[in-house]
Design a protein around this motif. Structure first.
Motif, short mmCIF file in Angstrom:
data_model
loop_
_atom_site.label_atom_id
_atom_site.label_comp_id
_atom_site.label_asym_id
_atom_site.label_seq_id
_atom_site.Cartn_x
_atom_site.Cartn_y
_atom_site.Cartn_z
N TRP A 432 0.57 -0.66 0.05
CA TRP A 432 -0.35 0.64 0.23
C TRP A 432 0.92 1.20 0.15
N GLY A 433 0.53 2.55 -0.26
CA GLY A 433 0.87 3.97 -0.60
C GLY A 433 0.75 4.08 -1.69
N ASP A 434 2.27 5.05 -2.22
CA ASP A 434 1.23 5.64 -3.29
C ASP A 434 1.40 4.45 -4.44
N LYS A 435 1.10 4.99 -5.62
CA LYS A 435 1.10 4.22 -6.90
C LYS A 435 1.37 4.61 -8.49
N GLU A 436 2.85 6.07 -8.15
CA GLU A 436 2.86 6.22 -8.76
C GLU A 436 4.31 5.86 -9.38
N ASN A 437 4.34 5.59 -10.59
CA ASN A 437 5.42 5.00 -11.38
C ASN A 437 5.78 3.34 -11.15
N GLY A 438 3.76 2.25 -10.34
CA GLY A 438 3.45 1.61 -9.96
C GLY A 438 4.51 1.17 -8.80
N VAL A 439 5.28 1.86 -7.62
CA VAL A 439 5.53 2.35 -6.31
C VAL A 439 4.63 1.12 -5.60
N ALA A 440 3.66 0.28 -5.86
CA ALA A 440 2.32 -0.48 -4.92
C ALA A 440 2.67 -1.44 -5.57
N GLY A 441 2.39 -1.69 -7.25
CA GLY A 441 2.63 -2.79 -7.63
C GLY A 441 1.33 -3.50 -7.97
N HIS A 442 0.30 -2.83 -7.89
CA HIS A 442 -1.17 -2.81 -8.57
C HIS A 442 -1.43 -3.28 -9.97
N GLY A 443 -0.53 -2.43 -10.93
CA GLY A 443 -0.52 -2.43 -12.03
C GLY A 443 -1.14 -0.61 -12.53
N ASP A 444 -1.41 0.29 -11.81
CA ASP A 444 -1.77 0.50 -11.36
C ASP A 444 -0.72 1.98 -11.59
N THR A 445 -1.53 3.80 -11.98
CA THR A 445 -0.48 4.36 -11.17
C THR A 445 -0.90 5.63 -11.21
N GLU A 446 -2.35 5.89 -10.83
CA GLU A 446 -2.82 7.17 -10.37
C GLU A 446 -3.28 6.66 -8.76
N GLY A 447 -2.73 8.09 -7.90
CA GLY A 447 -3.80 7.91 -6.66
C GLY A 447 -2.91 7.09 -5.79
N HIS A 448 -3.12 6.51 -4.28
CA HIS A 448 -3.05 6.10 -3.67
C HIS A 448 -3.48 4.95 -3.03
N GLN A 449 -3.31 3.98 -2.32
CA GLN A 449 -3.19 3.14 -2.29
C GLN A 449 -3.84 3.00 -0.32
N TYR A 450 -4.18 3.24 0.45
CA TYR A 450 -4.40 4.27 1.50
C TYR A 450 -4.52 2.26 2.37
N THR A 451 -5.07 1.70 1.93
CA THR A 451 -5.24 -0.05 2.64
C THR A 451 -4.44 -0.64 2.14
N PRO A 452 -3.88 -1.85 3.22
CA PRO A 452 -3.35 -3.01 2.82
C PRO A 452 -3.99 -3.97 1.71
N LYS A 453 -2.93 -3.97 -0.05
CA LYS A 453 -4.07 -4.66 -0.45
C LYS A 453 -3.03 -6.05 -0.84
N LEU A 454 -3.97 -6.92 -1.48
CA LEU A 454 -3.24 -8.49 -2.49
C LEU A 454 -2.71 -7.90 -3.07
N LEU A 455 -0.88 -7.99 -3.22
CA LEU A 455 -0.80 -8.00 -4.81
C LEU A 455 -0.78 -9.42 -5.72
N GLU A 456 -1.81 -9.18 -6.43
CA GLU A 456 -2.33 -10.21 -7.64
C GLU A 456 -1.79 -10.77 -8.17
N ARG A 457 -0.63 -10.10 -8.43
CA ARG A 457 0.48 -10.92 -9.72
C ARG A 457 1.18 -11.40 -8.93
N LEU A 458 1.42 -11.81 -7.71
CA LEU A 458 2.16 -12.99 -6.92
C LEU A 458 1.59 -14.07 -6.18
N SER A 459 0.20 -13.54 -5.99
CA SER A 459 -0.76 -14.54 -5.75
C SER A 459 -0.12 -15.89 -5.29
N GLY A 460 0.31 -16.92 -6.64
CA GLY A 460 0.54 -17.76 -7.20
C GLY A 460 1.75 -17.99 -6.42
N LYS A 461 2.41 -17.24 -5.85
CA LYS A 461 3.56 -17.78 -5.18
C LYS A 461 3.62 -17.41 -4.11
#
Length: 827
Positions: A432-461
């Motif tokens: 969670w946190g800043d999304k700019e430049n993909g920092v949070a890793g959720h695939g989008d780059t606008e705004g901020h992630q204010y609460t913890p979110k599962l990183l789907e890309r690695l959900s099988g790892k």
């Protein structure tokens, strides 16, 4: 320079100090030439207090006092180390330990790496006593075994008006092994848990069948007794004794319960702390704001059983063996967790976490995070970009639980400049946190992630190690795969280009290299492999990649200069790197500003250079951030001819069980041969132990007085039962828990019994623990006990913080005369 003693009063009620007659009386008494009128040795001794510092024995440790806090630094911005700078531009109680019971000679030493670290004074941490000196906090929560269900996503599309954060997440220990973990940080066993560490996830049982293992090249037989974890803010790794020799698991295995760590036996002692580099914000913990260009002993942590350290942007945090957290340095945004925004120049206990057993800590640029033993996550500091995970951008000056993660069990944490990431016991990754430049890793780059979110890309790892810094993140899976994401400028992601990556992407060039740790720096990254080699990539302007040049590398490149040396941990700062070898030696390179490389100058170095001041010390962990560096050193490193000497094969380290057995022998009537009477209660002891460990008792037993005859009871006046037991516990075990409420009386008793190390430790505990909530009580108690040293410590703190303390309830306990004295000392 101060003197004190127990006193009597004359007929007018005026105090009469014993100091003028102490030395001659004690000398005669101890040589058997004098006794009290009734033949009682103890009655004479009880009235005599040695002049402070008068003992011929001096402590064999770094005995330079803190010097107190220097004047508070102004709230200054540190944003000049922002992202594009580089390229193109007080505790309630403490426990002290000595692991060489018979070595009682003590001498003052300089506060540098060349001095023996703390004379082996070490500890399992501070107690959690309360009384009027502390505030208790407890989450009161249990934990649930976590799955990988996504937590509430609460993302916001709104931008933040906050200025950009700076920073680099500490990179900590390397190592790799299969081990079961059931975290219990309070058992006195050292667990390796550092930022950038691999995860032996607690609360999970591991399977160890059908293990095809890597060759074990870690030279464990010659290494220290710590389980070393790799990577960014990592979990604590308590190793099951039955698994201590378990073979290592191949990362190609499908056993999803496997995590990487270096395993070894627990060590029941303290790790001493050294720091160097920029000190402007007090982040070095040495009591002032000076820079240090060589490793410098943090004297104010003497007696704290440190097991983990992490560096932030202008602040530092350590974790003790008892699960308590100390922070110091820059305090704006509340990142220190003390309920205010003030700077702290020496380590201070984070009181609001008292009652919770913390198993992991780490720092970001302006925030700090901790994991409790039940898997709860606490964050505090600056809340911009939503990086605290509380659903908004509000900051917090005391630790606050991240409610979205309740029910999941967190084992690993990593903090960047604008984001935070955690790993659960199941290896699921939340960010969670800043999304700019993909920092949070959720695939989008606008705004901020204010609460913890599962990183789907690695959900099988299954993620087993995590690191974050600045604006990018890296992780390691149980299959030996390295993934990175975030800002890609200068090639720091290792994908062969400088493009940003908005979700985790495999670093393909590391496949087959068997990595065990990834460490993220401000503009570069580094990876340590299972065979002890290191690869670096990203920005190289300051030589921080270690290739002998200042060229960027967009793919992982082997550091040839360290190829013959087996590495076990790497940590990356903003523009420098620090590597720890399997032999406990430290190499640094990159930008040397403020002396953060530890070579005695501020010069840049583009190839790894040995930190000479740490040669001969057994370094077990390193940490760094943008402008300062720190390390943990195992005490009692034995050196001979410049190299460490291995103990004979038949010798094993002193175990916590052995120390426990010694303590059990205390006050045991069945095995005693001498009885004391304290406050009307018997205390049983062994003459051989007391006489060997304390000259005061040795002289008593040699005196031939009738009270020393077999079967006689020796009265101990003017000492409380509790404090006398603490004195005996120290003599039996070299370990005693010092509670603040006993510190004044214990100091006086230690002075009486000529226990200089214990007396000194009482001062350290009080300096570290005094605060606005207890300073006034401490001052009054010390004044009434005529303990001038403790009084001076409390007085200095009150004068410096009078505006706050004058409004506290404690000020009502201070006598009128003391209030006048305080006012007379104010500027």
């Amino acid at each position: 320079p101060f003197s004190f003693g127990r006193t009597d009063v004359d007929k007018d009620g005026e105090a009469i100090p014993f100091i003028g007659t102490i030395n001659s009386t004690i000398h005669k008494t101890m040589s058997g030439q004098a006794s009290s009128p009734n033949g009682s040795f103890s009655n004479v001794a009880a009235g005599c207090s040695m002049r402070e510092g008068g003992s011929s024995r001096s402590i064999n440790s770094n005995n330079n006092g803190n010097g107190g806090s220097s004047s508070s630094a102004a709230a200054r911005s540190q944003h000049h180390h922002e992202q594009h700078q580089q390229q193109g531009g007080g505790a309630v109680g403490e426990r002290i330990m000595h692991h060489q019971p018979s070595s009682f000679g003590e001498s003052s030493a300089a506060s540098s790496a060349s001095a023996p670290p703390a004379a082996g004074i070490s500890s399992s941490g501070s107690s959690r006593s309360t009384a009027r000196f502390s505030t208790n906090f407890s989450s009161g929560e249990g934990y649930n075994s976590d799955g990988c269900a996504a937590a509430a996503g609460g993302g916001s599309g709104g931008g933040s008006g906050s200025s950009a954060m700076q920073g680099v997440t500490t990179s900590e220990n390397g190592g790799m092994a299969a081990a079961a973990a059931s975290n219990n940080s309070a058992d006195g066993h050292y667990q390796n848990s550092n930022s950038n560490g691999s995860n032996l996830h607690h609360h999970e049982q591991r399977a160890y069948s059908n293990e095809e293992n890597y060759p074990n090249n870690f030279e464990l037989s010659s290494r220290n007794n710590y389980s070393n974890s790799a990577g960014a803010p990592s979990s604590q790794h308590q190793l099951d004794d039955s698994m201590s020799t378990s073979p290592q698991k191949s990362p190609t295995s499908n056993n999803t319960s496997q995590h990487y760590s270096q395993y070894s036996l627990p060590y029941p002692g303290e790790l001493t702390v050294y720091s160097w580099g920029r000190g402007e914000d007090g982040q070095l913990g040495i009591g002032d704001t000076s820079d240090q260009d060589i490793p410098t002993y943090v004297d104010s942590l003497r007696g704290v059983g440190v097991k983990q350290i992490a560096c932030g942007s202008g602040h530092t945090v350590v974790l003790t063996g008892e699960g308590e957290v100390y922070t110091w340095g820059r305090g704006d945004d509340g990142r220190l967790g003390h309920g205010d925004n003030g700077w702290k120049y020496v380590p201070r206990l984070t009181i609001s976490l008292t009652g919770s057993v913390v198993v992991n800590v780490t720092c970001g640029s302006y925030h700090t995070a901790a994991v409790s033993s039940n898997g709860d996550l606490f964050t505090w500091g600056g809340g911009m970009y939503g990086k605290l995970g509380h659903g908004n951008e509000s900051g917090h000056s005391t630790p606050r639980r991240v409610e979205t993660l309740v029910g999941l069990s967190i084992v690993d944490i990593a903090c960047g400049s604008r984001h935070t990431a955690v790993v659960t016991t199941k290896g699921c990754l939340y960010t969670w946190g800043d999304k700019e430049n993909g920092v949070a890793g959720h695939g989008d780059t606008e705004g901020h992630q204010y609460t913890p979110k599962l990183l789907e890309r690695l959900s099988g790892k299954k993620v087993v190690q995590l690191s974050a810094c600045g604006f990018h993140t890296g992780c390691l899976t149980d299959m030996g795969e390295v993934y990175t994401w975030g800002e890609g400028k200068f090639g720091r992601l290792g994908h062969g280009a400088e493009r940003n990556c908005h979700s985790p992407r495999l670093v393909e060039s590391l496949l087959g290299k068997r990595p065990i740790q990834i460490a993220c720096g401000g503009f570069h990254s580094a990876v340590v492999t299972q065979d002890g080699k290191m690869y670096t990539f990203g920005g190289g302007e300051h030589g921080q990649l270690g290739h002998g040049d200042k060229v960027n590398k967009v793919k992982p490149t082997l550091v040839q200069a360290l190829d013959p040396i087996f590495l076990q941990q790497i940590t990356c700062g903003w523009s420098h790197s620090v590597a720890l070898t399997s032999k406990g030696e430290v190499y640094t390179w990159g930008n040397g500003d403020h002396g953060k490389l530890g070579h005695g100058s501020g010069k840049k170095v583009s190839t790894p250079q040995l930190v000479e001041k740490l040669v001969g010390q057994n370094v077990v962990r390193v940490a760094s951030y943008n402008e300062h560096t720190a390390c943990l050193i195992e005490p009692h490193s034995v050196t001979q001819g410049g190299s460490r000497r291995a103990a004979p094969g038949t010798m094993v380290p002193i175990s916590a069980g052995f120390l426990h057995d010694l303590k059990e022998m205390l006050n045991d009537e069945e095995y005693s041969d001498v009885t004391f009477v304290v406050e009307g209660r018997p205390v049983y002891a062994l003459r051989a132990v007391l006489g060997k460990r304390c000259e005061h008792f040795a002289a008593m037993f040699r005196s031939g007085m009738r009270e020393c005859e077999e079967g006689a009871e020796i009265p101990i006046p003017n000492t409380s039962y509790a404090v006398f037991l603490l004195i005996l516990e120290y003599l039996y075990t070299d370990s005693v828990k010092i509670e603040l409420e006993h510190a004044v009386e214990l100091y006086i008793a230690a002075d009486l019994y000529q226990l200089a190390a214990l007396r000194e430790m009482c001062c350290v505990v009080v300096r570290r623990s005094v605060g606005s909530e207890n300073a006034a009580y401490l001052l009054q108690s010390a004044h009434e006990a005529h303990c001038h040293v403790m009084k001076d410590i409390a007085m200095e703190y009150i004068v410096a913080n009078f505006d706050v303390i004058s409004k506290s309830d404690g000020i009502k306990a201070v006598s009128h005369g003391l209030l006048l004295e305080i006012l007379s000392l104010r500027p």
